[in-house]
Structures are given as structure tokens and as C-alpha cells.
Design a protein around this motif. Structure first.
Motif, PDB file in Angstrom:
ATOM      1  N   THR A 256       0.770  -1.024  -0.069  1.00 26.33           N
ATOM      2  CA  THR A 256       0.039  -0.018   0.083  1.00 26.33           C
ATOM      3  C   THR A 256       0.819   0.991   0.390  1.00 26.33           C
ATOM      4  N   ALA A 257       1.804   1.540  -0.510  1.00 30.51           N
ATOM      5  CA  ALA A 257       3.311   2.387  -0.045  1.00 30.51           C
ATOM      6  C   ALA A 257       4.453   1.798  -0.705  1.00 30.51           C
ATOM      7  N   ALA A 258       4.812   3.057  -1.127  1.00 31.27           N
ATOM      8  CA  ALA A 258       6.317   2.694  -1.797  1.00 31.27           C
ATOM      9  C   ALA A 258       7.443   1.771  -0.900  1.00 31.27           C
ATOM     10  N   GLU A 259       8.511   0.753  -1.474  1.00 28.73           N
ATOM     11  CA  GLU A 259       9.166   0.600  -1.093  1.00 28.73           C
ATOM     12  C   GLU A 259       9.873   0.970  -0.275  1.00 28.73           C
ATOM     13  N   ASP A 260      10.671   2.247  -0.154  1.00 32.80           N
ATOM     14  CA  ASP A 260      11.049   3.697   0.762  1.00 32.80           C
ATOM     15  C   ASP A 260      10.422   4.922   1.415  1.00 32.80           C
ATOM     16  N   GLU A 261       8.988   3.634   2.176  1.00 33.27           N
ATOM     17  CA  GLU A 261       7.959   4.510   2.702  1.00 33.27           C
ATOM     18  C   GLU A 261       8.846   5.013   3.731  1.00 33.27           C
ATOM     19  N   GLU A 262       8.734   6.605   4.202  1.00 34.98           N
ATOM     20  CA  GLU A 262       9.151   6.946   5.284  1.00 34.98           C
ATOM     21  C   GLU A 262       7.954   6.832   6.671  1.00 34.98           C
ATOM     22  N   ASP A 263       6.622   7.188   5.526  1.00 35.61           N
ATOM     23  CA  ASP A 263       5.937   7.193   7.076  1.00 35.61           C
ATOM     24  C   ASP A 263       5.124   5.643   7.607  1.00 35.61           C
ATOM     25  N   LEU A 264       5.636   5.009   8.181  1.00 35.52           N
ATOM     26  CA  LEU A 264       5.576   3.557   8.574  1.00 35.52           C
ATOM     27  C   LEU A 264       3.835   3.036   8.921  1.00 35.52           C
ATOM     28  N   GLU A 265       3.232   3.783   9.739  1.00 32.07           N
ATOM     29  CA  GLU A 265       1.594   3.800   9.235  1.00 32.07           C
ATOM     30  C   GLU A 265       1.699   3.478   7.949  1.00 32.07           C
ATOM     31  N   LEU A 266       2.149   3.872   6.941  1.00 28.70           N
ATOM     32  CA  LEU A 266       1.336   3.638   6.078  1.00 28.70           C
ATOM     33  C   LEU A 266       1.535   2.577   4.983  1.00 28.70           C
ATOM     34  N   VAL A 267       2.357   1.712   5.742  1.00 32.54           N
ATOM     35  CA  VAL A 267       2.866   0.737   5.280  1.00 32.54           C
ATOM     36  C   VAL A 267       1.838  -1.002   5.707  1.00 32.54           C
ATOM     37  N   ASP A 268       1.728  -1.462   4.020  1.00 30.71           N
ATOM     38  CA  ASP A 268       0.661  -2.553   4.617  1.00 30.71           C
ATOM     39  C   ASP A 268       0.983  -3.551   3.615  1.00 30.71           C
ATOM     40  N   PHE A 269      -0.296  -4.464   2.788  1.00 28.72           N
ATOM     41  CA  PHE A 269      -0.677  -4.664   2.075  1.00 28.72           C
ATOM     42  C   PHE A 269      -2.045  -5.078   2.199  1.00 28.72           C
ATOM     43  N   ASP A 270      -2.437  -5.221   0.846  1.00 25.64           N
ATOM     44  CA  ASP A 270      -3.741  -5.110  -0.110  1.00 25.64           C
ATOM     45  C   ASP A 270      -4.459  -6.527   0.639  1.00 25.64           C
ATOM     46  N   ARG A 271      -5.536  -6.591   0.918  1.00 23.40           N
ATOM     47  CA  ARG A 271      -5.654  -8.415   0.240  1.00 23.40           C
ATOM     48  C   ARG A 271      -6.059  -8.598  -0.964  1.00 23.40           C
ATOM     49  N   GLN A 272      -6.752  -7.813  -1.034  1.00 23.19           N
ATOM     50  CA  GLN A 272      -7.456  -8.269  -2.229  1.00 23.19           C
ATOM     51  C   GLN A 272      -6.763  -8.416  -3.302  1.00 23.19           C
ATOM     52  N   LEU A 273      -5.980  -7.585  -3.025  1.00 21.66           N
ATOM     53  CA  LEU A 273      -4.540  -7.713  -4.403  1.00 21.66           C
ATOM     54  C   LEU A 273      -3.679  -9.353  -4.031  1.00 21.66           C
ATOM     55  N   PHE A 274      -3.581  -9.526  -2.774  1.00 25.13           N
ATOM     56  CA  PHE A 274      -2.893 -10.220  -2.625  1.00 25.13           C
ATOM     57  C   PHE A 274      -3.558 -11.325  -3.378  1.00 25.13           C
ATOM     58  N   SER A 275      -4.641 -11.327  -2.667  1.00 29.13           N
ATOM     59  CA  SER A 275      -6.011 -12.623  -3.724  1.00 29.13           C
ATOM     60  C   SER A 275      -5.654 -12.772  -4.757  1.00 29.13           C
ATOM     61  N   SER A 337      11.049   0.327   5.599  1.00 19.71           N
ATOM     62  CA  SER A 337       9.604   0.265   5.260  1.00 19.71           C
ATOM     63  C   SER A 337       9.608  -1.420   5.294  1.00 19.71           C
ATOM     64  N   GLN A 338      10.546  -1.774   4.352  1.00 16.15           N
ATOM     65  CA  GLN A 338      10.282  -3.801   4.250  1.00 16.15           C
ATOM     66  C   GLN A 338      10.192  -4.205   5.324  1.00 16.15           C
ATOM     67  N   PHE A 339      10.692  -3.859   6.664  1.00 16.38           N
ATOM     68  CA  PHE A 339      10.615  -4.633   7.235  1.00 16.38           C
ATOM     69  C   PHE A 339       9.257  -4.438   8.430  1.00 16.38           C
ATOM     70  N   GLU A 340       8.937  -3.036   7.934  1.00 18.06           N
ATOM     71  CA  GLU A 340       7.056  -2.803   8.572  1.00 18.06           C
ATOM     72  C   GLU A 340       6.088  -3.916   8.264  1.00 18.06           C
ATOM     73  N   LEU A 341       6.610  -4.317   6.333  1.00 18.12           N
ATOM     74  CA  LEU A 341       5.907  -4.836   5.401  1.00 18.12           C
ATOM     75  C   LEU A 341       5.782  -6.512   6.168  1.00 18.12           C
ATOM     76  N   VAL A 342       6.628  -6.655   6.396  1.00 17.85           N
ATOM     77  CA  VAL A 342       7.408  -8.393   7.408  1.00 17.85           C
ATOM     78  C   VAL A 342       6.173  -8.304   7.946  1.00 17.85           C
ATOM     79  N   ARG A 343       6.577  -7.107   9.356  1.00 16.57           N
ATOM     80  CA  ARG A 343       5.640  -7.457  10.468  1.00 16.57           C
ATOM     81  C   ARG A 343       3.974  -7.779   9.848  1.00 16.57           C
ATOM     82  N   LYS A 344       3.470  -7.000   9.183  1.00 13.26           N
ATOM     83  CA  LYS A 344       2.374  -6.627   8.395  1.00 13.26           C
ATOM     84  C   LYS A 344       2.144  -8.217   8.051  1.00 13.26           C
TER      85      LYS A 344
END
Ligand code: GN1
Ligand code: MG
Length: 371
Positions: A256-275, A337-344
Motif C-alpha cells: 500500500t506504500a512505496a518500497e522506501d516509504e518513510e511513514d511506516l503507518e502507511l506501510v501495509d499490504f492489500d488483501r484483495q490484491l494478494f488474492s 519500510s520493508q521490515f514494517e511490511l514483514v510485520r504486517k
């Protein structure tokens, strides 16, 4: 960067260069669009020789792979849009070594298309999964010999982590203090990084030909942006596991955010896109994937995201030798940013696994009905 026109003229293309301008957003090679007065546009690339120690191996692989792909799509009306085409030098070589020791290659330019850094719709996601799945399928019968490993241990995550810890210990740039939290984050996951290489070692999952850099923007969509036509960036097409492609597709295609997103609150993934990606990929992979491979797919999204974070972090500690950066903290920011995505992804791991398995079962049932 100024490019000498003489470089372009080494290749078997029109002769009168009118303009050379930078193109693309890759982190590794330098890409240029070359316009000619007397013929169609071409793409010129300087191969990053630090990253790819054997550029001639890269090109050997690419020539074989593109010829194989071209033969497979030759019956399609838009076949010229569906695969890169290597332009050889006037001497008949796939790569030109200039007098400064730099390696160059040329491709014919594809018609106007577009690529994305983030996806917008599940339908696009479906096509992304399907395209990379089809790409693996088309290369499954590439004749021997085995492709060169253009970067050894490219996705050997345990070795990537070991290297990070080694560099952190040496701390050559005195940057370690700034990155301690991220180093700890990676180290805590030491027990998980071996999962895929161990499953392969035990013979549970097979080596295949994979792309290994399925970042979303390495896929070109048609002009309207609906359907992908062509897979780019073939430098790392080599023996690998299907998980490397699936994982990186999820990392970049569902974010949901750029690979280098600074604002970690924006970092997540979209379940519909995953599906969507999952559906497209499993549909294309029906013909070759084994159930054992499918079982590790959800995990591969976590592993590939963790791995690239480890690589960014290592490069930060080493002084930004590998990835292009736009400011001194860029690699650290990318790692965060990538580690935040790992958490999610970790928090949703069991749901994602269930989703993959259900999609797989469903695609099998559909096939039985259709067949
Ligand atoms: C590099 O070349 P590009 O920008 O598509 C890298 C990938 C990383 C990616 C991260 C050869 O890909 O492995 O996942 O950056 N390619 C190489 O954005 O190291
Ligand atoms: Mg690349």
C-alpha cells in the motif's frame, strides 16, 4: 551522465543518433532511450558490472531466454510486444565492452506501454500473477544446458543474513548505531530464513527457471494499463525456486506504500490484491506447480520481503555500494519500510496461507469441471 553516441553505433541499429536520454527507475543498471534520424528507437543499457561480475553470462542467458520466449509467442498478432529482443553489435556480440571497461547492451524498443510502482485493482493483480506464472511455465522446457547463475546465492536468505551480521560486526562506515533496531529485527528471524533452502535441499521443492526479480515495475502493461504484455529485466533469470518470484510479486504488487516509504503507518499490504495475484499465479501454475511448492507460497512473501530488507540494510552499513540511493539514509529507510511490511505479513500469515490453499483447491476443482 553523458553517453557517447559512438557506443550506440557499435550496435546493429540505425546509424544517425539524434538523442540519448535516461529512462527507467531500476536500482541497478543505467538505461537510456536512443532516438535515431533514420529508424526506430532503441534502448541502450550499461550493465552494472559490480553487481553482475560476468556480464557475458547475463547476456548468454538473456539471448537464450528471449529466443525461447519469442518462439513460444510467435503465433500471436502482438508477438513483438511480448518479449524483449536483443540487438547484437555489428561484430555479432550480445554485449559491447568499451574502452573504459564498461559493458553495454541494446534492445529494440517496445511500443508505448506503462508500468506501475503500485497496483490499483484486483483485476490488474490477477494479471500480474498470471503473467509471471506464465513466464515460469514458458521457460519450463528451455533446452539444456542449465542457465548461468548470474549472481551466486542471489536468494540464499541464510547467507544474506549471515553477511548482514558480519558487516554489522565490522561496521565499516560507523553506521551501525543508527541501524541497531533493524539489525535485531533481522537477527530475531534467524530460525525462519532457512525454510526454503532447506526444503530444496531435502528434495521437497524443485529447482526451476525463475525470474528472481519480479518487482511490479519489471512488468509492462498495455497502453491502457489493463493487461500486462511483457516481462522486463531478465538479468537474474536463472535457476531458482518459484517462491522467489511469488514472494517478490506479493512484496511489490500488494504493497500500500512505496518500497522506501518513510511513514511506516502507511506501510501495509492489500488483501484483495494478494488474492488477485494468488488467483492469477495459481491458475497459470496449475500445469507445473506441485502441492509442496504451493504450501510454501504464503511464507515466501514474508521471506522475500525480509530478504530484500536485509540486503538494503547490509548496503546501508557498507556505504551504499550496491543499490542506487538518493540520500545517505535511503537504504536504511528502505529496510525500515520493508521490515514494517514483514510485520504486517507475519501478523496475517495463517490467513494468507489459508487463502493460498483455498485458491489452489478451487483452481483444481475448476479444472476438473472444465476438463
Ligand atoms: C533491484 O533492478 P531492479 O531495480 O529491478 C534488485 C532486486 C531488488 C530490487 C529492490 C539484480 O531490482 O533484487 O529486489 O532492486 N536487483 C538486483 O527494489 O539486485
Ligand atoms: Mg534489475
Amino acid at each position: 551522465m553523458e553517453i557517447d553516441q559512438a557506443i550506440a553505433q557499435q550496435f546493429d541499429c540505425p546509424r544517425q543518433v539524434t538523442r540519448i536520454s535516461p529512462l527507467g527507475r531500476g536500482h541497478i543498471n543505467d538505461t537510456f532511450l536512443v532516438l535515431f534520424a533514420d529508424g526506430p528507437d532503441h534502448v541502450l543499457q550499461r550493465i552494472n558490472h559490480f553487481v553482475f561480475p560476468r556480464p557475458e553470462w547475463v547476456m548468454d542467458n538473456i539471448v537464450r531466454v528471449t529466443q525461447h520466449l519469442q518462439a513460444k509467442v510467435a503465433h500471436l498478432a502482438d508477438c513483438h510486444q511480448r518479449s524483449l529482443k536483443v540487438i547484437h553489435t555489428r561484430m555479432g556480440r550480445s554485449v559491447h565492452l568499451d574502452d573504459k571497461g564498461q559493458y553495454w547492451r541494446m534492445y529494440s524498443r517496445l511500443h508505448p506501454m506503462q508500468s506501475y510502482d503500485q497496483l490499483q485493482t484486483p483485476r490488474q493483480a490477477y494479471f500480474v500473477g498470471r503473467s509471471f506464472g506464465e513466464f515460469q511455465g514458458l521457460l519450463a522446457d528451455l533446452p539444456q544446458p542449465r542457465l548461468h547463475e548470474t549472481i551466486v546465492d542471489f536468494h540464499h536468505t541464510p547467507r544474506r543474513l549471515a553477511r548482514l551480521l558480519h558487516v554489522a560486526q565490522a561496521d565499516p562506515q560507523r553506521r551501525r548505531a543508527r541501524a541497531q533496531r533493524e539489525i535485531d529485527f533481522a537477527q530475531k528471524r534467524e530460525h525462519r530464513v532457512e525454510m526454503l533452502v532447506e526444503a530444496q535441499r531435502r528434495g521437497e521443492i524443485p529447482e526451476r527457471i525463475t525470474h528472481n526479480d519480479t518487482k511490479l515495475n519489471n512488468l509492462m502493461f498495455d497502453e491502457a494499463g489493463n493487461e500486462p504484455l511483457c516481462v522486463l529485466d531478465l538479468d537474474t533469470v536463472m535457476p531458482g525456486l518459484v517462491h522467489y518470484d511469488f514472494g517478490d510479486m506479493i512484496r511489490t504488487g500488494c504493497a500500500t506504500a512505496a518500497e522506501d516509504e518513510e511513514d511506516l503507518e502507511l506501510v501495509d499490504f492489500d488483501r484483495q490484491l494478494f488474492s488477485g495475484i494468488c488467483q492469477g499465479y495459481l491458475e497459470a501454475g496449475r500445469t507445473f506447480l506441485t502441492p509442496r511448492e504451493v504450501e510454501h507460497l504464503a511464507f515466501s512473501a514474508i521471506l522475500m520481503t525480509l530478504e530484500v530488507g536485509i540486503r538494503f540494510l547490509t548496503d546501508y552499513l557498507e556505504g551504499d555500494l550496491y543499490f542506487k540511493v538518493h540520500h545517505p539514509e535511503h537504504n536504511l529507510q528502505r529496510a525500515r519500510s520493508q521490515f514494517e511490511l514483514v510485520r504486517k505479513l507475519e501478523a496475517a500469515e495463517s490467513q494468507l496461507h489459508d487463502l493460498v490453499m483455498e485458491t489452489w483447491t478451487r483452481s483444481g476443482e475448476m479444472e476438473t469441471v472444465a476438463g
